[in-house]
Design an enzyme around this catalytic site. Structure first.
Site, PDB file in Angstrom:
ATOM      1  N   HIS A 168     -23.878  12.231 -46.407  1.00  0.00           N
ATOM      2  CA  HIS A 168     -24.635  11.366 -47.304  1.00  0.00           C
ATOM      3  C   HIS A 168     -26.119  11.724 -47.253  1.00  0.00           C
ATOM      4  CE1 HIS A 168     -26.386   7.196 -48.153  1.00  0.00           C
ATOM      5  NE2 HIS A 168     -25.662   7.453 -49.234  1.00  0.00           N
ATOM      6  N   ARG A 169     -26.631  12.273 -48.351  1.00  0.00           N
ATOM      7  CA  ARG A 169     -28.020  12.763 -48.435  1.00  0.00           C
ATOM      8  C   ARG A 169     -28.248  13.885 -47.419  1.00  0.00           C
ATOM      9  NH1 ARG A 169     -30.986   6.761 -48.568  1.00  0.00           N
ATOM     10  NH2 ARG A 169     -29.263   5.698 -49.646  1.00  0.00           N
TER      11      ARG A 169
ATOM     12  N   GLU B  87     -24.114  15.795 -50.168  1.00  0.00           N
ATOM     13  CA  GLU B  87     -24.418  14.938 -51.316  1.00  0.00           C
ATOM     14  C   GLU B  87     -25.831  15.170 -51.835  1.00  0.00           C
ATOM     15  OE1 GLU B  87     -25.586  10.902 -50.939  1.00  0.00           O
ATOM     16  OE2 GLU B  87     -24.687  10.315 -52.828  1.00  0.00           O
TER      17      GLU B  87
ATOM     18  N   ASP C  21     -28.427  13.193 -54.646  1.00  0.00           N
ATOM     19  CA  ASP C  21     -28.766  12.217 -55.684  1.00  0.00           C
ATOM     20  C   ASP C  21     -29.782  12.915 -56.578  1.00  0.00           C
ATOM     21  OD1 ASP C  21     -27.370   9.818 -54.600  1.00  0.00           O
ATOM     22  OD2 ASP C  21     -28.823  10.004 -52.977  1.00  0.00           O
TER      23      ASP C  21
ATOM     24  N   HIS D 292     -33.298  10.200 -53.265  1.00  0.00           N
ATOM     25  CA  HIS D 292     -32.477   9.004 -53.428  1.00  0.00           C
ATOM     26  C   HIS D 292     -33.177   7.900 -54.206  1.00  0.00           C
ATOM     27  CE1 HIS D 292     -31.025   4.966 -52.446  1.00  0.00           C
ATOM     28  NE2 HIS D 292     -29.871   5.531 -52.720  1.00  0.00           N
TER      29      HIS D 292
ATOM     30  N   GLU E 174     -24.693  12.839 -57.387  1.00  0.00           N
ATOM     31  CA  GLU E 174     -24.825  11.548 -58.066  1.00  0.00           C
ATOM     32  C   GLU E 174     -25.944  11.597 -59.099  1.00  0.00           C
ATOM     33  OE1 GLU E 174     -25.474   8.013 -55.668  1.00  0.00           O
ATOM     34  OE2 GLU E 174     -25.801   6.810 -57.473  1.00  0.00           O
TER      35      GLU E 174
ATOM     36  N   GLN F 133     -20.623  12.010 -59.400  1.00  0.00           N
ATOM     37  CA  GLN F 133     -20.495  10.575 -59.152  1.00  0.00           C
ATOM     38  C   GLN F 133     -21.632   9.818 -59.843  1.00  0.00           C
ATOM     39  OE1 GLN F 133     -21.646   9.400 -55.190  1.00  0.00           O
ATOM     40  NE2 GLN F 133     -22.745  11.289 -54.810  1.00  0.00           N
TER      41      GLN F 133
HETATM   42  O1  G3P Z   1     -23.095   7.914 -53.658  1.00  0.00           O
HETATM   43  C1  G3P Z   1     -22.528   7.156 -52.645  1.00  0.00           C
HETATM   44  C2  G3P Z   1     -23.634   6.376 -52.075  1.00  0.00           C
HETATM   45  O2  G3P Z   1     -24.629   7.328 -51.827  1.00  0.00           O
HETATM   46  C3  G3P Z   1     -24.124   5.363 -53.026  1.00  0.00           C
HETATM   47  O3  G3P Z   1     -25.216   4.729 -52.556  1.00  0.00           O
HETATM   48  O4  G3P Z   1     -27.555   4.179 -52.844  1.00  0.00           O
HETATM   49  O5  G3P Z   1     -26.899   5.809 -51.105  1.00  0.00           O
HETATM   50  O6  G3P Z   1     -26.822   6.449 -53.489  1.00  0.00           O
HETATM   51  P1  G3P Z   1     -26.686   5.331 -52.501  1.00  0.00           P
HETATM   52 CA    CA Z   2     -25.694   8.540 -53.564  1.00  0.00          CA
END
Ligand code: G3P
Ligand code: CA
Length: 301
Positions: free
Chosen positions: A38-39, A65, A67, A80, A152, A190
């Site tokens: 995540h990130r 990931e 964003d 993010h 994302e 996503q």
């Molecule tokens: O994309 C999954 C998760 O990352 C969603 O929450 O706010 O961290 O982008 P956020």
């Molecule tokens: Ca995300």
């Protein structure tokens, strides 16, 4: 002659060892769930920096990931927050306020690592200072077709065509990632916004999509609708139970909850037979999956 052959064999062996991929000696998983960093490995390194993505891959993450937002001059960048204030340091005119109101040249003046060292002194490293916001293209150039991306599309200010979905698809085509995405889900796209995913589907119906979900929205009727256009769902971990996983699987949906970091939570959620999950600590999730042969059906991949 024999000496020349010996030298040649030695050189080939040396070349072979120099291209060994990072993490090649990591033990196999006993449970084949998908580890999404995540990130990047953002528990250990400043989120959405190349340092965080590199570390995630070294730790054996299967996906990194991103964003993404569009800059004011139409470049896709990895960040993010909608605004720069939490994670950027540098000239205020460039490094505070909305990311979508800045040009790429402005954003490239921002230091994206110092905040992490200030916030997490126990994990601080000098090399994090001066990390820059990467463009998505720089990420594709760095990692190419060797890794998997979980991208994302964030809500942004830039509504002038081409859309962010179109620009993402163009980049995937330019870097040879579209086929891998379709054939083996090398790129998952996503979003929390159904219309963004539906636009991606209109542009290219074969790209696998993940519908992110807000808390308390994971009801059967909504999931049945999502199953009409999406490969899977990303629910908040607070909504996840073994029966919800079964419901999703009954609809043919993969499930990747976000965001799970504590070892006990990782063990519990993995035990629900999810298909993978988002974590800031891919090393911890990896350790859970290396240790536990959960009695789960094969994950949807
Ligand atoms: O994309 C999954 C998760 O990352 C969603 O929450 O706010 O961290 O982008 P956020
Ligand atoms: Ca995300």
């Amino acid at each position: 002659m024999r000496l020349a052959l010996f030298i040649l064999v030695g050189l080939l062996a040396a070349c072979g060892s120099s291209v060994e991929p990072d993490g090649a000696d990591i033990p196999p998983l006993k449970t084949d769930q998908v580890i999404v960093a995540h990130r990047g490995a953002s528990g250990h390194a400043p989120e959405h920096t190349l340092a965080a993505y590199d570390l995630a891959l070294e730790m054996g993450a299967e996906y990194i990931e991103q964003d993404v937002y569009s800059t004011a001059d139409g470049v896709l960048v990895c960040l993010h927050d909608t605004t720069l204030d939490r994670t950027a340091r540098g000239p205020a005119e460039n490094c505070s306020g909305s990311v979508g109101s800045k040009t790429l040249a402005q954003l490239k003046t921002c230091d994206m690592g110092s905040w992490f060292n200030e916030t997490h002194p126990d994990r601080a490293r000098p090399e994090y200072v001066g990390q820059r916001i990467p463009t998505l293209e720089e990420v594709f150039q760095r990692y190419g077709r060797e890794v998997n991306y979980y991208i994302e599309i964030k809500p942004g200010l830039d509504l002038t065509p081409p859309s962010v979905a179109q620009r993402l698809l163009d980049l995937m085509n330019r870097y040879g990632l579209r086929e891998g995405s379709v054939q083996r889900r090398q790129v998952l796209v996503q979003s929390f916004i159904p219309t963004v995913l539906l636009e991606m589907r209109r542009l290219d119906p074969e790209i696998p999509l993940i519908q992110l979900m807000q808390p308390f929205t994971t009801n059967a009727a909504t999931m049945a609708l999502i199953a009409g256009y999406s490969f899977g769902i990303g629910p908040p971990v607070s909504d996840v139970s073994a029966s919800l996983v079964q419901q999703a699987h009954g609809l043919g949906l993969a499930m990747h909850p976000y965001t799970v970091d504590e070892p006990m939570d990782l063990e519990r959620i993995a035990g629900y037979c999810v298909d993978g999950l988002f974590t800031n600590f891919p090393d911890r999730y990896r350790a859970v999956l290396e240790a536990n042969p959960y009695d789960c059906p094969a994950p949807i991949r």
